[in-house]
Design an enzyme around this catalytic site. Structure first.
Site, mmCIF file in Angstrom:
data_model
loop_
_atom_site.group_PDB
_atom_site.id
_atom_site.type_symbol
_atom_site.label_atom_id
_atom_site.label_comp_id
_atom_site.label_asym_id
_atom_site.label_seq_id
_atom_site.Cartn_x
_atom_site.Cartn_y
_atom_site.Cartn_z
ATOM 1 N N HIS A 36 27.769 0.186 57.501
ATOM 2 C CA HIS A 36 26.754 1.263 57.469
ATOM 3 C C HIS A 36 26.364 1.710 58.893
ATOM 4 O O HIS A 36 25.231 1.531 59.337
ATOM 5 C CB HIS A 36 25.513 0.821 56.684
ATOM 6 C CG HIS A 36 24.732 2.008 56.151
ATOM 7 N ND1 HIS A 36 24.087 2.027 54.936
ATOM 8 C CD2 HIS A 36 24.516 3.239 56.682
ATOM 9 C CE1 HIS A 36 23.501 3.190 54.754
ATOM 10 N NE2 HIS A 36 23.745 3.947 55.805
ATOM 11 N N GLU A 64 24.542 -3.250 49.279
ATOM 12 C CA GLU A 64 24.578 -3.685 50.684
ATOM 13 C C GLU A 64 23.674 -4.888 50.914
ATOM 14 O O GLU A 64 22.566 -4.895 50.376
ATOM 15 C CB GLU A 64 24.139 -2.528 51.593
ATOM 16 C CG GLU A 64 25.148 -1.410 51.569
ATOM 17 C CD GLU A 64 24.769 -0.226 52.450
ATOM 18 O OE1 GLU A 64 23.889 -0.353 53.315
ATOM 19 O OE2 GLU A 64 25.365 0.835 52.253
ATOM 20 N N ARG A 82 26.022 7.338 50.325
ATOM 21 C CA ARG A 82 25.354 6.158 49.795
ATOM 22 C C ARG A 82 26.336 5.443 48.871
ATOM 23 O O ARG A 82 27.064 6.092 48.096
ATOM 24 C CB ARG A 82 24.092 6.542 49.002
ATOM 25 C CG ARG A 82 22.904 6.931 49.866
ATOM 26 C CD ARG A 82 22.341 5.729 50.621
ATOM 27 N NE ARG A 82 21.165 6.058 51.418
ATOM 28 C CZ ARG A 82 21.200 6.345 52.725
ATOM 29 N NH1 ARG A 82 22.334 6.353 53.390
ATOM 30 N NH2 ARG A 82 20.078 6.597 53.375
#
Ligand code: DGY
Length: 321
Positions: free
Chosen positions: A285, A267, A238
């Site tokens: 991602h 993000e 993360r």
């Protein structure tokens, strides 16, 4: 026809998953391939017996206050830092995730980043496409050896272990840091060390911790300064586990050799200092992004929903700690 339970999906899922839904559930709204608005989320949560949400959806106490008939939120991800699990538990809503099925895909992508960084694959590809390559030379785009080096893993859960297993083909030594040493699978020689030792010894450092209060900015200025100047940092866990401002500064000053990132603090915003650097590989991602894995993640969500709505225990229930 008997009324089917209502299901709200915050984003369009892969087609084989969407195809399995109408037989069993009535959709609150046709999902679109983009984020739901705050109003759509409130409406969906208010109407649904079950929700499938993604890691982009922030499921907090104020949203859950609308969820008067909701029984389960199936998070379409293994990490569930996007959900206020305690607030859901207080309302008797089950939260589930999608472990195991994405372990290999995420470990493979970690290796794609590691190898791309070490051997400058992205830079090289961009250069060849310019048409400027005039043939082989002994000094062109030299990278770093991977075989025989030291791989450091922070967080030796399922994905960390899958990344470590792949290192044996490269004859690498594996060091790891985590809350405690794990029971190692037979035949492996992975060594547990305190975090600072793993930081200082690794040639490639890969992060596999969940995002919690304890792991937010786990890698910051102090930790980067402990790393070798020839070391590479890889993150497929993360984004907020790394302090991106500190990372950009460390890359600027050559405190470390490079970074491979699949996840970001905010993000989809990328910290501006990371973008112009040739020694950084940036992915959008993609950890679990294979056809097979994304379909299996959807099936797991549907299995958990069926279990809860039929009064059975959810196979992948996450507990609040
Ligand atoms: C997860 O499942 O947590 C991944 O980040 C999704 O790709």
């Amino acid at each position: 026809m008997v009324d089917r339970p209502t299901l709200f999906i915050t984003r369009l899922l892969p087609q084989p998953v969407m195809d399995a839904i109408p037989r069993h559930y009535q959709l609150i709204a046709e999902p679109v391939d983009g984020p739901s608005t705050a109003e759509q989320l409130r409406h969906g949560f208010a109407q649904a017996d079950a929700v499938i949400c993604t890691l982009n959806d922030r499921i907090d106490a104020s949203l859950l206050a609308h969820a008067t008939k909701l029984k389960i939120i199936a998070n379409y991800a293994v990490g569930y830092n996007n959900i206020d699990v305690s607030a859901a538990a207080r309302r008797g809503i089950t939260i589930t995730n999608t472990p195991d099925v994405l372990t290999d895909a995420t470990a493979d992508l970690t290796w794609a980043l590691l190898l791309a960084l070490a051997r400058r694959v992205v830079e090289a590809d961009a250069w060849v496409r310019t048409g400027d390559w005039s043939g082989w030379t002994p000094t062109q785009l030299l990278g770093a050896d991977v075989s025989g080096k030291i791989l450091g893993i922070i967080g030796m859960g399922r994905i960390g272990q899958a990344v470590a297993q792949r290192a044996s083909g490269f004859r690498m030594s594996v060091l790891y840091a985590g809350r405690h040493p794990i029971d190692r699978p037979t035949g492996v020689t992975w060594e547990w060390h305190p975090l600072d030792v793993v930081l200082a010894k690794s040639d490639f450092l890969s992060l596999h911790v969940p995002l919690t209060d304890a792991t937010r900015h786990l890698i910051g200025r102090r930790e980067l300064a402990l790393m070798k100047s020839t070391a590479y940092l890889i993150n497929t866990s993360r984004g907020p586990v790394i302090d991106e401002a500190a990372l950009a500064a460390a890359l600027e000053t050559r405190t470390i050799a490079g970074a491979g990132l699949d996840v970001y603090e905010q993000e989809p915003v990328i910290f501006p200092g990371l973008i112009p650097r040739p020694n950084v590989v940036l992915l959008p991602h993609l950890g679990s992004a294979t056809d097979e894995t994304r379909v299996q993640m959807g099936r797991i969500c549907l299995d958990n929903i069926a279990a809860v709505l039929e009064g059975r225990p959810a196979p992948n229930r996450v507990l609040c700690v």
